[in-house]
Design an enzyme around this catalytic site. Structure first.
Site, PDB file in Angstrom:
ATOM      1  N   GLU A  75      12.613  -2.775   1.587  1.00  0.00           N
ATOM      2  CA  GLU A  75      11.422  -3.723   2.728  1.00  0.00           C
ATOM      3  C   GLU A  75      11.355  -4.422   2.199  1.00  0.00           C
ATOM      4  O   GLU A  75      12.022  -6.151   2.659  1.00  0.00           O
ATOM      5  CB  GLU A  75       9.629  -3.392   1.796  1.00  0.00           C
ATOM      6  CG  GLU A  75       8.765  -4.407   3.175  1.00  0.00           C
ATOM      7  CD  GLU A  75       8.821  -3.641   4.486  1.00  0.00           C
ATOM      8  OE1 GLU A  75       8.015  -2.008   4.379  1.00  0.00           O
ATOM      9  OE2 GLU A  75       7.204  -4.725   4.750  1.00  0.00           O
ATOM     10  N   ASP A  92       1.363  -1.351  -0.324  1.00  0.00           N
ATOM     11  CA  ASP A  92       1.140  -0.668   0.270  1.00  0.00           C
ATOM     12  C   ASP A  92       2.097   0.682   0.380  1.00  0.00           C
ATOM     13  O   ASP A  92       1.511   1.966   0.678  1.00  0.00           O
ATOM     14  CB  ASP A  92       1.845  -0.967   1.902  1.00  0.00           C
ATOM     15  CG  ASP A  92       1.535  -2.151   2.059  1.00  0.00           C
ATOM     16  OD1 ASP A  92       0.358  -2.843   2.223  1.00  0.00           O
ATOM     17  OD2 ASP A  92       2.497  -3.190   2.982  1.00  0.00           O
TER      18      ASP A  92
HETATM   19  C1  GLA Z   1       0.146  -6.994   3.271  1.00  0.00           C
HETATM   20  C2  GLA Z   1       1.686  -6.065   1.830  1.00  0.00           C
HETATM   21  C3  GLA Z   1       0.690  -6.360   0.446  1.00  0.00           C
HETATM   22  C4  GLA Z   1      -0.316  -7.129   0.230  1.00  0.00           C
HETATM   23  C5  GLA Z   1      -1.042  -7.117   1.384  1.00  0.00           C
HETATM   24  C6  GLA Z   1      -2.268  -8.385   1.220  1.00  0.00           C
HETATM   25  O1  GLA Z   1       0.374  -5.745   3.359  1.00  0.00           O
HETATM   26  O2  GLA Z   1       2.630  -6.023   2.823  1.00  0.00           O
HETATM   27  O3  GLA Z   1       2.169  -6.014  -0.350  1.00  0.00           O
HETATM   28  O4  GLA Z   1       0.333  -8.060  -0.244  1.00  0.00           O
HETATM   29  O5  GLA Z   1      -0.680  -7.697   2.635  1.00  0.00           O
HETATM   30  O6  GLA Z   1      -2.812  -8.031   0.123  1.00  0.00           O
END
Ligand code: GLA
Length: 362
Positions: free
Chosen positions: A144, A156
């Site tokens: 990603e 995530d």
């Molecule tokens: C998104 C990003 C995560 C994290 C959140 C905020 O989901 O993909 O890595 O930084 O925002 O906590």
């Protein structure tokens, strides 16, 4: 080695700990029951074929020439992870991936991470790759970051991998460790999509990340994980950078307090921490929207809701509320009605419980 396999990787909800992952801090999250399913099979030629039920599109690309596509950008997540796997030295052959999903796009529930994780799970099963769970999540994050260009943290992907039924996932991004904390049986998670799409490819996410790095540097710590409030007060930061750092320091603290609250079954206290987290997003991190603020405010006033906050990157997307399970129907009806009355927009509810992480279905 299997010839065909079906994998499933869930979306995730961030419950406490906002933008703390890339600051090497703590997050409490959960996998949800919705996610991405991939039916995968081996091909005799060295090509990657991917079809998406959602987009009604399909692509075919040679393994020796994997590159980001502009027209079929949705395919860049699986292409990216296969490229990262090959670059890491894993031996793969051609494969076909038929992707379907019941995760709403743009809701801030990490459909892209679910797609990445389901892809690696498929490649792992088809070609007998030896990859442990945390490195698997890290490979997806690398794809990603490098292939899609969003400098997101590991939250995530790790949440999609480590989900556990009725347990919250406690992630420590400095030590890269995971444990789980039980969610009491009478509580559920209500996700409300504000209907304003969440867009991480917009520059705000990467900008926030830069501001956090700058804050850590000015305070003189390796990451904001190591910064204490007292250091923040004595450092010479401009007002905006100071508030960004304040958010991260506060969030780390709220996660640890949240774990204590859960372990002693104090859901009311946990809910207060969620509300404090949202308030800090509003005023310190400025990653909320007026729509998310209204959803949180409505939830706060509704009986049966312990707490509520925006979830994930922010700038749109969804809120998460911790609720008394038996009150779910009334809560959804009341908030949906009032949200429509106040904004003219409709929110879409997903009632869920912390769910199992990525797995092979067949
Ligand atoms: C998104 C990003 C995560 C994290 C959140 C905020 O989901 O993909 O890595 O930084 O925002 O906590």
């Amino acid at each position: 080695m299997s010839d065909t396999i079906t994998t499933f990787a869930p979306g995730r909800v961030e419950i406490l700990g906002n933008h703390t992952d890339y600051n090497l801090g703590f997050v409490l999250s959960a996998a949800i029951h919705l996610g991405v399913t991939i039916e995968a099979s081996r091909l005799s030629k060295d090509i990657l074929e991917i079809s998406s039920e959602t987009n009604q599109r399909s692509i075919s690309i040679e393994l020796s020439n994997l590159r980001p596509l502009t027209e079929d950008a949705w395919a860049n997540y699986p292409i990216g992870v296969i490229k990262v796997l090959l670059a890491a030295g894993f031996r793969l052959g051609g494969m076909r991936l038929d992707v379907s999903s019941d995760l709403p796009l743009g809701a801030g529930l990490s459909s892209s991470a679910a797609l990445e994780v389901a892809t690696v799970m498929a490649a792992k099963a088809l070609f007998d790759l030896e990859i442990a769970r945390m490195p698997l999540a890290q490979l997806c994050q690398k794809a990603e970051n490098e292939f899609v260009g969003v400098h997101s943290g590991l939250l995530d992907q790790a949440s999609s991998v480590f989900g556990k039924y009725h347990e919250l996932i406690l992630l420590d991004f400095l030590n890269v460790t995971v444990e789980t904390v039980s969610l009491p049986a009478n509580a559920s998670l209500l996700l409300l999509n504000s209907g304003v799409p969440h867009e991480l490819t917009g520059g705000e996410y990467n900008e926030r990340r830069k501001q956090c790095m700058l804050a850590a540097k000015s305070i003189g710590v390796a990451s904001l994980r190591d910064a204490a409030l007292a250091q923040l007060e004595s450092a010479h930061l401009d007002e905006v950078t100071r508030r960004r750092a304040l958010h991260i320091i506060g969030e780390n603290d709220r996660v640890l307090q949240g774990v204590q609250a859960l372990r002693s079954n104090r859901l009311q206290r946990f809910g207060e921490l969620m509300l404090a987290s949202h308030f800090s997003s509003q005023v310190n991190f400025e990653n909320s929207t007026s729509y998310l603020d209204i959803l949180v405010e409505l939830a706060r006033k509704t009986p049966g809701v312990f707490g509520s906050r925006l979830t994930g990157g922010g700038f749109g997307g969804s809120t998460v509320s911790l609720i008394e399970s038996v009150c779910a129907d009334e809560i959804v009806q009341r908030i949906s009605r009032d949200y429509h009355r106040m904004t003219g927009a409709n929110c879409s509810p997903i009632l869920t419980e912390p769910s199992e992480g990525a797995r092979i279905l067949a």
